[in-house]
Design an enzyme around this catalytic site. Structure first.
Site, short mmCIF file in Angstrom:
data_model
loop_
_atom_site.label_atom_id
_atom_site.label_comp_id
_atom_site.label_asym_id
_atom_site.label_seq_id
_atom_site.Cartn_x
_atom_site.Cartn_y
_atom_site.Cartn_z
N GLU A 263 -0.05 1.98 -0.05
CA GLU A 263 -0.10 2.23 1.40
C GLU A 263 0.70 1.22 2.22
O GLU A 263 0.21 0.73 3.24
CB GLU A 263 -1.56 2.23 1.88
CG GLU A 263 -2.38 3.33 1.25
CD GLU A 263 -3.84 3.30 1.69
OE1 GLU A 263 -4.33 4.34 2.08
OE2 GLU A 263 -4.47 2.21 1.62
C1 ACM Z 1 -5.93 3.36 -2.28
O1 ACM Z 1 -6.88 4.15 -2.20
N1 ACM Z 1 -5.32 2.92 -1.20
C2 ACM Z 1 -5.45 2.89 -3.57
#
Ligand code: ACM
Length: 451
Positions: A263
Site C-alpha cells: 500500500e
Molecule cells: C495489507 O493488508 N495491507 C497487507
C-alpha cells in the site's frame, strides 16, 4: 484413523504418566502429566518420519506417540490433547501439507503485551500453527526497541499511540527475546515485520529528519493507509533501514525478515523500485530470507524471497511471474484469511472492505487453486492475518480469531481431499465448551451447532 473395536480406548486420568527420552522431555512437559520410565503414554522419535509428521497409536493399555522430530511429537501432543481424556483406539498418521502455517498479529494499531502474545501462542499451537508474524510497525505506532533510535519507542510506542490512541506500548529487546524463546519452546517461529517504505508515519513523528522536507509530522491515530513514505532518494533512509533490519535480524533466530512493502500509495513507482532494490537484499546480508506483501513482486526479487499474497482478486500476473521464477508464496487472500473481517453484518468488531468472512468461507477454499500460475509447488504456506484497528482487548482479539483461525489452520495442514466442511464444523463444535471453560472469548457462529 483406522476403524477399531469400540471397546478399545485408553483413559487419561490423574495417575497417567508419560515416558520420554531426554530430547523429548521438554515436549512431554506440554502434556502436564508426570514423567515416569513406564508411563502409559510413550513419546518417541522416529527418524523415518518427516520432521513435522507424527504417528499416534492408542490401545487399551496405552498410547505411543512417535514423531519425525520433537516438533512432530509436539503436534501429536496437540492432537492427543484435543481427543480429551477418553481416547478412542486406533492409529493416526498425520503430517502437514504446508511447511508455513501462520497467524499474524498487528501490534502497531493496538499493542498486546508479552504475556498476552504468549497466551495467544498457546492457543495457536493447538491448531498446529508454526509461524507467528508480528506486524511491529505502522503509521500509528512503533512497537520494538531499536538501540540508537530511542524516540521510535519513547514517542511512537508511548501514550496515545495506536488507533484512537488506545493501543500504546512496545516490546523492549528483552521482551522480544522472551516472546521469541517462548514461541520457540512451542515450535513457533516468530516472523518480525518492519513495514516500509509506506506505513511509516510513526517513524516520521519520532525522527522528522527522515521526512522529505525535515519538518515535524503530526501523530496519526486514524485508520487511513497510503499517505506516508520513507524517502527513496536520501542516504539517511538506508542508514536507518539498515540499522533497524540488522537489529531485528540479530534478535530473531527464525529464517525470515518481513519488510512489508504494501500500500505505498504515496511513493512514486520509480521511488518504490529504487527503495526496494536497495532494501530487498539487506535481510540476506544478515542471513535472513526477505518476505514482503505481494506488491514487492513487481520488483526483481532475491532468489529466496517470499511473496505474501493478500489481494481479493483471484489473479496477479506479477505474483505468478515470481512463482514461475522460483519464488515461494504465502497465501493470505483477505476474503478468505483476514481475521479482522466481520463474520457478518452484525459483527460488532472488524472491517468489511474484503467482505464478510464466515467460518465456512475461511474453510472452504484451496490455496493451490486460488491464483493461476501459483500452484502447489510454489506455495510455502498459508497465513491468517489479524489487523488490529478495531481491537481494544484480548477478548476482542480472541473473538475475531476463534473460530476462524482453526479453519485456516486446517486449510494449511490438511490435503484438499482430506477436508470436509461438515466434518470440520462437527469437530469445531467440541471447542465451544472448552473455550467457555477456559474463559476464551469466541464468536458463537450460527454455522456451528455448538455443544
Ligand atoms: C495489507 O493488508 N495491507 C497487507
Amino acid at each position: 484413523m483406522r476403524p477399531v473395536p469400540a471397546a478399545s480406548f485408553a483413559i487419561i486420568d490423574g495417575g497417567t504418566a508419560v515416558s520420554a527420552p531426554p530430547p523429548l522431555e521438554g515436549v512431554a512437559a506440554h502434556l502436564g502429566l508426570p514423567l515416569a520410565a513406564d508411563g502409559a503414554i510413550a513419546l518417541a522419535l522416529d527418524e523415518a518420519l518427516p520432521a513435522e509428521a507424527y504417528r499416534l497409536e492408542i490401545t487399551a493399555t496405552g498410547v505411543t506417540l512417535a514423531g519425525g522430530s520433537p516438533q512432530g511429537v509436539f503436534w501429536g501432543v496437540q492432537t492427543l490433547r484435543q481427543l480429551g481424556r477418553e481416547l478412542p483406539g486406533g492409529v493416526i498418521e498425520d503430517h502437514p501439507r504446508y511447511a508455513y502455517r501462520g497467524a499474524m498479529l498487528d501490534l502497531a494499531r493496538h499493542f498486546f503485551t508479552p504475556a498476552q502474545i504468549k497466551a495467544h501462542v498457546d492457543l495457536l499451537v493447538q491448531f498446529k500453527i508454526n509461524h507467528l508474524h508480528l506486524h511491529l510497525t505502522d503509521d500509528q505506532g512503533w512497537r520494538l526497541e531499536i538501540p540508537g533510535w530511542p524516540r521510535l519507542t519513547e514517542v511512537s510506542g508511548g501514550p496515545g499511540t495506536g488507533v484512537d490512541g488506545a493501543g500504546p506500548g512496545f516490546l523492549t529487546l528483552g521482551d522480544y527475546a522472551d516472546v521469541v524463546a517462548y514461541a520457540a519452546d512451542r515450535f513457533v517461529t516468530i516472523v518480525p515485520e518492519i513495514d516500509m517504505p509506506g506505513h511509516v508515519n510513526a517513524v516520521h513523528v519520532a525522527y522528522p529528519e527522515l521526512t522529505a522536507d525535515g519538518r515535524p509530522v503530526a501523530p496519526r491515530t486514524d485508520a487511513e493507509v497510503g499517505y506516508s513514505s520513507l524517502v527513496a532518494g536520501r542516504e539517511e533512509t538506508y542508514t536507518f533501514v539498515e540499522t533497524v533490519l540488522k537489529t531485528v535480524a540479530g534478535l530473531t533466530p527464525g529464517p525470515y525478515l518481513h519488510i512489508g512493502g504494501d500500500e505505498c500509495l504515496s511513493t512514486p513507482p520509480e521511488d518504490y523500485r529504487t527503495f526496494l532494490e536497495r532494501v530487498l537484499p539487506i535481510p540476506g546480508r544478515f542471513g535472513k530470507s526477505v518476505i514482503g506483501w505481494h506488491e514487492i513482486a513487481g520488483v526483481d526479487l532475491p532468489e529466496d524471497a517470499v511473496v505474501q499474497y493478500w489481494r481479493i482478486e483471484a489473479t496477479d500476473d506479477a505474483v505468478a511471474r515470481a512463482a514461475a521464477d522460483g519464488r515461494r508464496v504465502i497465501v493470505s487472500p483477505a476474503d478468505r484469511t483476514y481475521l479482522d473481517m466481520k463474520y457478518d453484518a452484525d459483527t460488532p468488531l472488524g472491517l468489511d472492505w474484503a467482505g464478510h468472512l464466515s467460518v465456512e468461507r475461511a474453510y472452504d477454499w484451496d490455496p493451490a487453486e486460488r491464483l493461476p500460475g501459483v500452484g502447489e509447488d510454489a506455495i510455502l504456506g498459508v497465513e491468517a492475518p489479524l489487523w488490529s484497528e478495531t481491537l481494544r482487548s484480548v477478548d476482542d482479539l480472541r473473538y475475531l480469531t476463534f473460530p476462524r483461525l482453526p479453519a485456516v489452520a486446517e486449510v494449511a495442514w490438511s490435503p484438499r481431499d482430506g477436508r470436509d466442511w461438515q466434518s470440520f464444523r462437527e469437530r469445531l463444535a467440541a471447542f465451544g465448551p472448552r473455550w467457555t471453560a477456559g474463559g476464551i472469548s469466541f464468536h458463537r457462529s450460527p454455522e456451528i451447532d455448538w455443544h
